[in-house]
Design an enzyme around this catalytic site. Sequence first.
Site, PDB file in Angstrom:
ATOM      1  CG  ASP A 103      -0.525  -0.562   2.428  1.00 57.36           C
ATOM      2  OD1 ASP A 103       0.551  -0.139   2.862  1.00 57.36           O
ATOM      3  OD2 ASP A 103      -1.209  -1.399   3.015  1.00 57.36           O
ATOM      4  N   GLY A 105       3.968   1.572   0.780  1.00 60.55           N
ATOM      5  CA  GLY A 105       5.298   1.234   0.291  1.00 60.55           C
ATOM      6  C   GLY A 105       6.421   1.652   1.227  1.00 60.55           C
ATOM      7  CE  LYS A 106       4.878   7.011   4.858  1.00 65.54           C
ATOM      8  NZ  LYS A 106       4.295   7.672   6.039  1.00 65.54           N
ATOM      9  CB  THR A 107       7.212  -1.479   5.641  1.00 68.51           C
ATOM     10  OG1 THR A 107       6.508  -0.817   6.694  1.00 68.51           O
ATOM     11  CG2 THR A 107       8.003  -2.648   6.216  1.00 68.51           C
ATOM     12  CG  LEU A 108       8.783  -3.085  -0.702  1.00 78.28           C
ATOM     13  CD1 LEU A 108       9.408  -4.412  -0.285  1.00 78.28           C
ATOM     14  CD2 LEU A 108       7.736  -3.306  -1.782  1.00 78.28           C
ATOM     15  CE  LYS A 131      -5.382  -2.359   0.097  1.00 71.37           C
ATOM     16  NZ  LYS A 131      -5.746  -2.027   1.501  1.00 71.37           N
ATOM     17  NE  ARG A 165      -1.697 -14.591   9.673  1.00 74.86           N
ATOM     18  CZ  ARG A 165      -1.017 -13.501   9.313  1.00 74.86           C
ATOM     19  NH1 ARG A 165      -0.740 -13.296   8.050  1.00 74.86           N
ATOM     20  NH2 ARG A 165      -0.629 -12.630  10.226  1.00 74.86           N
TER      21      ARG A 165
END
Length: 177
Positions: A103, A105-108, A131, A165
């Site tokens: 989403d 993208g910060k962590t990635l 997203k 999950r």
Amino acid sequence: MKHTIKVIISEKELDIRVRELGEEITKKYKNSKNKIILIALLRGSFVFIADLCRRIKIEHEIDFMTTSSYGRGMISTGDVKIIKDLDEDIYNKNVLIVEDIIDSGKTLSKVLGILKLRNPKSLSICTLLDKPECREVNINIDFVGFSIPDEFMVGYGIDYAQSYRYLPYIGKVIFKK
């Protein structure tokens, strides 16, 4: 909170698209002399990588990384912590990060920075769900399963409070008032 789950991507649609992604990845790396290593970002991507790795028709390794940017709350702190690091050395290998959903993208983006310091030959990204309207950082995604709107999804490894999950499809969580 009371809610229902509406099927958005069926089990059959997932199977077809994962097979196609496997073919695309095989085609990209089939002539490389360097090993490819798939890195699953846990927990959400474990179902996706289990199916995807069987659809990639070239020799490859698999490793896992667990990160956290949430501390004790539900809102990201922006500070990425590695909870479980890689077991394998990625130096001079073709690395494919496998994500369940992207989403902001910060962590990635922070994970990419960490992995680049380890000098892989190449670094690519494959995500089941994207997203794009939520993106807050500029990252290049090489393989996208499905682009979806900004809605809360579960199933196929993706959870809501550690539930759902197990669902064999992707469903949208509809909260009831």
